[in-house]
Scaffold this active site. Structure first.
Site, PDB file in Angstrom:
ATOM      1  N   CYS A 152       8.984  17.019  17.080  1.00 37.73           N
ATOM      2  CA  CYS A 152       9.224  17.192  15.642  1.00 37.73           C
ATOM      3  C   CYS A 152       7.931  16.817  14.926  1.00 37.73           C
ATOM      4  O   CYS A 152       7.328  15.783  15.232  1.00 37.73           O
ATOM      5  CB  CYS A 152      10.356  16.282  15.199  1.00 37.73           C
ATOM      6  SG  CYS A 152      10.504  16.118  13.418  1.00 37.73           S
ATOM      7  N   THR A 153       7.528  17.655  13.985  1.00 38.32           N
ATOM      8  CA  THR A 153       6.218  17.446  13.361  1.00 38.32           C
ATOM      9  C   THR A 153       6.189  16.251  12.409  1.00 38.32           C
ATOM     10  O   THR A 153       5.116  15.856  11.958  1.00 38.32           O
ATOM     11  CB  THR A 153       5.791  18.729  12.619  1.00 38.32           C
ATOM     12  OG1 THR A 153       6.819  19.074  11.681  1.00 38.32           O
ATOM     13  CG2 THR A 153       5.580  19.870  13.601  1.00 38.32           C
ATOM     14  N   HIS A 154       7.340  15.694  12.099  1.00 41.07           N
ATOM     15  CA  HIS A 154       7.343  14.455  11.312  1.00 41.07           C
ATOM     16  C   HIS A 154       6.851  13.256  12.146  1.00 41.07           C
ATOM     17  O   HIS A 154       6.351  12.286  11.590  1.00 41.07           O
ATOM     18  CB  HIS A 154       8.764  14.111  10.842  1.00 41.07           C
ATOM     19  CG  HIS A 154       9.216  14.811   9.592  1.00 41.07           C
ATOM     20  ND1 HIS A 154       9.498  16.142   9.544  1.00 41.07           N
ATOM     21  CD2 HIS A 154       9.445  14.338   8.335  1.00 41.07           C
ATOM     22  CE1 HIS A 154       9.903  16.465   8.321  1.00 41.07           C
ATOM     23  NE2 HIS A 154       9.875  15.375   7.563  1.00 41.07           N
TER      24      HIS A 154
ATOM     25  N   GLU B  33      10.918  10.508   5.502  1.00 44.21           N
ATOM     26  CA  GLU B  33      11.037  11.142   4.178  1.00 44.21           C
ATOM     27  C   GLU B  33      11.309  10.089   3.101  1.00 44.21           C
ATOM     28  O   GLU B  33      10.997  10.285   1.938  1.00 44.21           O
ATOM     29  CB  GLU B  33      12.161  12.198   4.179  1.00 44.21           C
ATOM     30  CG  GLU B  33      11.828  13.452   4.984  1.00 44.21           C
ATOM     31  CD  GLU B  33      10.850  14.407   4.262  1.00 44.21           C
ATOM     32  OE1 GLU B  33      10.800  14.403   3.018  1.00 44.21           O
ATOM     33  OE2 GLU B  33      10.140  15.153   4.974  1.00 44.21           O
TER      34      GLU B  33
ATOM     35  N   TYR C 111      16.461  19.565   8.418  1.00 44.97           N
ATOM     36  CA  TYR C 111      17.001  20.773   9.039  1.00 44.97           C
ATOM     37  C   TYR C 111      17.671  20.442  10.390  1.00 44.97           C
ATOM     38  O   TYR C 111      18.568  21.135  10.832  1.00 44.97           O
ATOM     39  CB  TYR C 111      15.875  21.770   9.343  1.00 44.97           C
ATOM     40  CG  TYR C 111      15.342  22.589   8.196  1.00 44.97           C
ATOM     41  CD1 TYR C 111      15.675  22.318   6.868  1.00 44.97           C
ATOM     42  CD2 TYR C 111      14.488  23.666   8.450  1.00 44.97           C
ATOM     43  CE1 TYR C 111      15.150  23.093   5.833  1.00 44.97           C
ATOM     44  CE2 TYR C 111      13.970  24.442   7.425  1.00 44.97           C
ATOM     45  CZ  TYR C 111      14.301  24.149   6.117  1.00 44.97           C
ATOM     46  OH  TYR C 111      13.787  24.923   5.108  1.00 44.97           O
ATOM     47  N   GLY C 112      17.146  19.399  11.036  1.00 44.40           N
ATOM     48  CA  GLY C 112      17.449  19.179  12.447  1.00 44.40           C
ATOM     49  C   GLY C 112      18.874  18.820  12.782  1.00 44.40           C
ATOM     50  O   GLY C 112      19.284  18.894  13.942  1.00 44.40           O
TER      51      GLY C 112
ATOM     52  N   THR D  57      11.890  22.106  14.710  1.00 43.55           N
ATOM     53  CA  THR D  57      13.269  22.594  14.668  1.00 43.55           C
ATOM     54  C   THR D  57      13.311  24.108  14.469  1.00 43.55           C
ATOM     55  O   THR D  57      14.062  24.820  15.141  1.00 43.55           O
ATOM     56  CB  THR D  57      14.023  21.880  13.524  1.00 43.55           C
ATOM     57  OG1 THR D  57      13.924  20.472  13.736  1.00 43.55           O
ATOM     58  CG2 THR D  57      15.468  22.300  13.463  1.00 43.55           C
TER      59      THR D  57
ATOM     60  N   CYS E 167       7.100  23.249  12.033  1.00 46.94           N
ATOM     61  CA  CYS E 167       8.382  22.552  12.161  1.00 46.94           C
ATOM     62  C   CYS E 167       8.908  22.806  13.567  1.00 46.94           C
ATOM     63  O   CYS E 167       9.079  23.962  13.970  1.00 46.94           O
ATOM     64  CB  CYS E 167       9.352  23.117  11.126  1.00 46.94           C
ATOM     65  SG  CYS E 167      11.031  22.477  11.267  1.00 46.94           S
TER      66      CYS E 167
ATOM     67  N   ASP F 281       7.504  23.752   6.543  1.00 46.73           N
ATOM     68  CA  ASP F 281       8.317  22.758   7.243  1.00 46.73           C
ATOM     69  C   ASP F 281       9.491  22.428   6.323  1.00 46.73           C
ATOM     70  O   ASP F 281       9.510  22.817   5.158  1.00 46.73           O
ATOM     71  CB  ASP F 281       7.477  21.500   7.510  1.00 46.73           C
ATOM     72  CG  ASP F 281       8.297  20.408   8.191  1.00 46.73           C
ATOM     73  OD1 ASP F 281       8.977  20.716   9.185  1.00 46.73           O
ATOM     74  OD2 ASP F 281       8.283  19.261   7.722  1.00 46.73           O
ATOM     75  N   SER F 282      10.440  21.637   6.854  1.00 45.42           N
ATOM     76  CA  SER F 282      11.552  21.201   6.015  1.00 45.42           C
ATOM     77  C   SER F 282      11.089  20.191   4.960  1.00 45.42           C
ATOM     78  O   SER F 282      11.813  19.931   4.010  1.00 45.42           O
ATOM     79  CB  SER F 282      12.629  20.575   6.892  1.00 45.42           C
ATOM     80  OG  SER F 282      12.073  19.469   7.581  1.00 45.42           O
TER      81      SER F 282
HETATM   82  N1  DGL Z   1       9.408  18.509  10.887  1.00 44.86           N
HETATM   83  C1  DGL Z   1      10.685  19.044  11.293  1.00 44.86           C
HETATM   84  C2  DGL Z   1      10.634  19.308  12.804  1.00 44.86           C
HETATM   85  O1  DGL Z   1       9.554  19.461  13.291  1.00 44.86           O
HETATM   86  C3  DGL Z   1      11.742  18.146  10.786  1.00 44.86           C
HETATM   87  C4  DGL Z   1      13.106  18.613  11.038  1.00 44.86           C
HETATM   88  C5  DGL Z   1      14.139  18.195  10.087  1.00 44.86           C
HETATM   89  O2  DGL Z   1      14.017  18.522   8.910  1.00 44.86           O
HETATM   90  O3  DGL Z   1      15.115  17.618  10.561  1.00 44.86           O
HETATM   91  O4  DGL Z   1      11.598  19.394  13.510  1.00 44.86           O
END
Ligand code: DGL
Length: 266
Positions: free
Chosen positions: A186-188, A153, A43-44, A76, A74, A11-12
């Protein structure tokens, strides 16, 4: 198909931990390498070209660790890069979209489904297109929530007033849509699940990691074991709070140490 020995998960940043936890909870005995690209999160809000470049490097790093298959934890990357990664690399690679959409369709009575995600995820419309493919009469609404990842984060708790205000503001866009189910695309976002649920108590929120973990055995031959899974953690920047957040969040697997990787080398 031979039994999968080593699974790579990336993931990011921290978000993939929500997937990792579910995967380890429902699939014991795994040997996992987790990579969080903490130097380049989020990343998004980046272009598709940049996200693809980062994702290719992430996969190359995991390959250097001897993984035999990759789970993109992730949203994204899953929504923007899955076919391209699958065409470049020969090992099996799975993302979170399909499992998330299937779970949402099972949960939704009204077939009115929301998707919350990063800007790149919502712009890709990948979740929405897959839902329509699986169920043409379903209606979908995508809402981008670019402030959620930085809040998580940076360690903002789900009940911090700034988090609550931000969640209220984004979720208000679903007013009048009649959605009964929302995919946390989004997995966050499962880090904020309690607040999301408090603000829209009648809506079912779908955790894509959980959805995927229940059907991982369809994608891979997994070990049959009752031993807890073991995970090696890697990040691309100094360990600023990664371990602490991981230990607080994870209840299915432990996090003892994290190593730093120079991702530019891959
Ligand atoms: N966990 C990432 C996702 O599922 C986060 C994306 C990001 O870094 O913006 O999209």
């Amino acid at each position: 198909m031979s039994t999968l020995k080593r699974l790579g998960v990336f993931d990011s940043g921290l978000g993939g931990l929500t997937v990792l936890n579910e995967v380890c909870k429902y699939n014991p005995g795994l040997d996992v390498v987790y990579f969080g690209d903490t130097a380049r999160v989020p990343y998004g809000s980046r272009t598709v070209e940049t996200i693809n470049r980062y994702a290719e490097q992430d996969v190359r790093f995991l390959l250097s660790q001897g993984v035999e298959a990759i789970l993109i934890a992730c949203g994204t990357v899953s929504t923007n890069c899955l076919p391209s990664l699958q065409s470049i690399f020969s090992l099996p690679i799975v993302g979170v979209i399909d499992a998330g959409c299937q779970a949402a369709l099972r949960a939704s009575k009204a077939k009115r489904i929301g998707v919350i995600g990063t800007r790149a995820t919502v712009n890709s419309r990948a979740y929405e297109l897959r839902i329509r493919e699986l169920c043409p009469e379903a209606q979908t609404w995508g809402v981008e929530c670019p402030l959620f990842v930085p809040l998580i984060e940076n360690g903002f708790s789900p009940d911090d007033p700034i988090t609550v205000m931000t969640v209220e503001r984004y979720l208000s866009q679903f007013k009048g849509t009649g959605v009964d189910t929302i995919i946390m695309g989004c997995t966050h976002y499962p880090f904020l699940a309690s607040t999301l649920q408090k603000i829209l108590p009648d809506v079912t929120f779908i955790n894509v990691g959980k959805a995927l973990s229940h059907r991982l055995r369809e994608d891979f031959e997994l070990p049959v074991s009752s031993e807890p899974s073991r995970v090696s953690y890697f990040v691309s920047d100094e360990d600023t709070g990664f371990l602490q957040i991981a230990r607080t969040y994870l209840d299915a697997v432990s996090a003892d140490e994290v190593q730093k990787v120079n991702i530019d080398k891959f």
